[in-house]
Design an enzyme around this catalytic site. Structure first.
Site, short mmCIF file in Angstrom:
data_model
loop_
_atom_site.label_atom_id
_atom_site.label_comp_id
_atom_site.label_asym_id
_atom_site.label_seq_id
_atom_site.Cartn_x
_atom_site.Cartn_y
_atom_site.Cartn_z
N LYS A 202 0.84 -1.19 0.00
CA LYS A 202 0.00 0.00 0.00
C LYS A 202 0.87 1.24 0.00
O LYS A 202 2.02 1.12 0.42
CB LYS A 202 -0.96 0.02 1.20
CG LYS A 202 -0.33 -0.24 2.59
CD LYS A 202 0.78 0.59 3.14
CE LYS A 202 0.65 2.05 3.30
NZ LYS A 202 1.88 2.69 3.95
N TYR B 200 -5.08 3.88 5.88
CA TYR B 200 -5.58 3.05 6.98
C TYR B 200 -6.85 3.63 7.57
O TYR B 200 -7.77 2.89 7.94
CB TYR B 200 -4.51 2.92 8.08
CG TYR B 200 -3.30 2.15 7.66
CD1 TYR B 200 -3.26 0.76 7.78
CD2 TYR B 200 -2.18 2.78 7.14
CE1 TYR B 200 -2.13 0.03 7.40
CE2 TYR B 200 -1.05 2.08 6.76
CZ TYR B 200 -1.03 0.71 6.89
OH TYR B 200 0.08 0.00 6.50
P1 NAD Z 1 12.16 2.31 1.81
O1 NAD Z 1 12.51 3.63 1.22
O2 NAD Z 1 12.74 1.95 3.13
O3 NAD Z 1 12.51 1.13 0.80
C1 NAD Z 1 12.30 1.25 -0.58
C2 NAD Z 1 13.26 0.35 -1.32
O4 NAD Z 1 13.14 0.61 -2.72
C3 NAD Z 1 14.73 0.58 -0.95
O5 NAD Z 1 15.35 -0.66 -0.78
C4 NAD Z 1 15.28 1.31 -2.16
O6 NAD Z 1 16.65 1.01 -2.38
C5 NAD Z 1 14.44 0.72 -3.28
N1 NAD Z 1 14.39 1.58 -4.47
C6 NAD Z 1 14.55 1.13 -5.72
N2 NAD Z 1 14.47 2.14 -6.59
C7 NAD Z 1 14.29 3.26 -5.89
C8 NAD Z 1 14.16 4.64 -6.24
N3 NAD Z 1 14.19 5.03 -7.51
N4 NAD Z 1 13.99 5.53 -5.24
C9 NAD Z 1 13.94 5.13 -3.96
N5 NAD Z 1 14.05 3.82 -3.57
C10 NAD Z 1 14.22 2.91 -4.52
O7 NAD Z 1 10.57 2.25 1.87
P2 NAD Z 1 9.66 1.28 2.74
O8 NAD Z 1 9.30 1.97 4.00
O9 NAD Z 1 10.23 -0.06 2.79
O10 NAD Z 1 8.32 1.29 1.87
C11 NAD Z 1 8.19 0.51 0.69
C12 NAD Z 1 6.70 0.25 0.44
O11 NAD Z 1 6.20 -0.48 1.56
C13 NAD Z 1 5.84 1.51 0.34
O12 NAD Z 1 4.82 1.29 -0.57
C14 NAD Z 1 5.27 1.66 1.74
O13 NAD Z 1 4.03 2.36 1.80
C15 NAD Z 1 5.08 0.21 2.13
N6 NAD Z 1 5.07 -0.01 3.58
C16 NAD Z 1 4.04 -0.71 4.09
C17 NAD Z 1 3.94 -0.91 5.45
C18 NAD Z 1 2.80 -1.73 6.00
O14 NAD Z 1 2.62 -1.73 7.21
N7 NAD Z 1 2.05 -2.41 5.16
C19 NAD Z 1 4.92 -0.39 6.29
C20 NAD Z 1 5.99 0.31 5.73
C21 NAD Z 1 6.05 0.50 4.35
#
Ligand code: NAD
Length: 369
Positions: free
Chosen positions: A139, A225
């Site tokens: 999401k 949410y």
């Molecule tokens: P994050 O920034 O920590 O991780 C993103 C990943 O994508 C990194 O490993 C990064 O290297 C990679 N990436 C690849 N290409 C990229 C680019 N062009 N720019 C930036 N990053 C790039 O993010 P996250 O917190 O892990 O979130 C990722 C997804 O998960 C989002 O959609 C977020 O909403 C979702 N999420 C969901 C929950 C949940 O409870 N369901 C919790 C946290 C995050």
């Protein structure tokens, strides 16, 4: 096939997932389907090894019964080395964003889980579908409802299942709220108020603060949410919304929303209130019915959920939400049954989000859909 051929554990395991949606006949044919082939855990490949994959999904895949971490897709070679060691992932199951499409030839991978910044969700969901994999997408599903429709169409065309990472549909306190609200256990719902947010203190250059990469701010990330909370408490779809926003740190939230407040109108005119923020620590859902009330707080996180019904604490355990969510999806694939959180569920939320942004621009009530 006779029931006495099944162990009690098989019966409970097969029946425990989405059993509410199954007739007894379907349950028996499902059991036959499971037991007619050797039991195989489905292989999951995580795409994007950032905060959520590292902190939650990777560890949760050590608790799953129906699936396991079979592969990874990352742009960072050092992460590939770490993860391969920690999760015992063979080199042939490690991909980068360029060679990702060759995952089509990898029999170990059944499910691709897209855990990337929002602007990459559509591309990787569609590439995964074309590679013949089932998909879980995090999401918010995409930048807008139009992208969600394209993703659903691509998965339908490929004959692959698409699910959204809505872990709370497997969480006992939230499931209880769905039951109490949708079954109107204490009479008609008379009020719903909900909020979700956190105080963003991270990198000011992060993708989350860029409109083109995140689609929006607190509303996209946290407000999803609150929107879900209203929708699954009532079991109805909102028809219109009016929203306003507030920015106390405009220098920081230059491109995206900080705090958004809205009213959702449901069929018949019933209205709920919701809010989202990157500058307030909120996580609650309060519901009143004619003859009782219930609430969750914290409502939406994964660090522990609590709730009460008419002032009495809910008696439910804390679970590994992500493990329950992924196990259910793997089970749905094995049984060829629909997931309770399909792409259409993500699309419904994004239609609300799109209408909230329209309302922020127009200052008026905006129709949803
Ligand atoms: P994050 O920034 O920590 O991780 C993103 C990943 O994508 C990194 O490993 C990064 O290297 C990679 N990436 C690849 N290409 C990229 C680019 N062009 N720019 C930036 N990053 C790039 O993010 P996250 O917190 O892990 O979130 C990722 C997804 O998960 C989002 O959609 C977020 O909403 C979702 N999420 C969901 C929950 C949940 O409870 N369901 C919790 C946290 C995050």
């Amino acid at each position: 096939m006779a029931l006495n051929k099944f162990s009690r554990r098989d019966f409970i395991r097969a029946g425990s997932v989405g059993v509410g949606a199954l007739t007894l006949g379907q349950t028996f044919s499902s059991l036959a389907a499971i037991l007619s082939k050797p039991k195989k855990k489905l292989g999951v490949a995580l795409v994007g090894l950032g905060y959520y994959s590292s902190g939650q999904l990777g560890p949760a895949l050590l608790h799953t019964q129906n699936c396991y971490l079979a592969g990874i897709v990352t742009g960072t070679p050092s992460k590939a080395i770490d993860w391969a060691k920690r999760y015992n992932i063979p080199q042939k199951n490690i991909y980068n964003y360029q060679n990702f499409d060759t995952i089509a030839n990898n029999q170990d991978i059944d499910i691709v889980y897209v855990v990337l910044p929002v602007f990459m969700h559509k591309e990787f969901t569609i590439r995964a579908a074309k590679a013949g994999k089932h998909i879980i997408c995090e999401k918010p599903m995409a930048l807008n409802a139009g992208e969600c429709r394209d993703m659903i169409a691509a998965c339908n065309k490929a004959g692959k299942m698409l699910s959204i990472g809505y872990r709370l549909h497997f969480e006992p306190h939230n499931l209880e709220v769905m039951r109490l609200g949708q079954k109107q256990v204490f009479g008609k719902v008379t009020s719903i108020d909900t909020g979700n947010g956190f105080t963003y203190r991270g990198d000011p250059n992060a993708w989350r603060l860029k409109k083109a990469l995140a689609g929006g701010g607190g509303l996209m990330d946290m407000g999803i949410y609150s929107i879900q909370g209203s929708r699954y408490t009532l079991g109805q779809e909102p028809v219109a919304v009016k929203a306003r926003q507030e920015k106390t740190r405009p220098d920081f939230f230059k491109e995206v929303d900080e705090t958004v407040y809205w009213e959702l109108e449901f069929p018949g005119g019933f209205k709920t209130t919701g809010k989202s923020s990157y500058n307030n620590d909120w996580s609650y859902l309060k519901v009143e019915e004619e003859h009782g009330k219930f609430e969750l707080g914290p409502a939406y996180g994964y660090g522990g959920i609590d709730g009460s019904v008419n002032g009495k604490q809910m008696p439910f355990p804390q679970i590994v939400q992500q493990a329950a969510q992924m196990d259910d999806f793997a089970q749905c694939i094995t049984l060829n049954q629909p997931t309770r959180v399909p792409g259409e569920e993500g699309l419904k939320d994004m239609k609300v989000v799109d209408a909230i942004y329209r309302s922020l621009n127009s200052g008026n009530w905006e129709k949803i859909g």
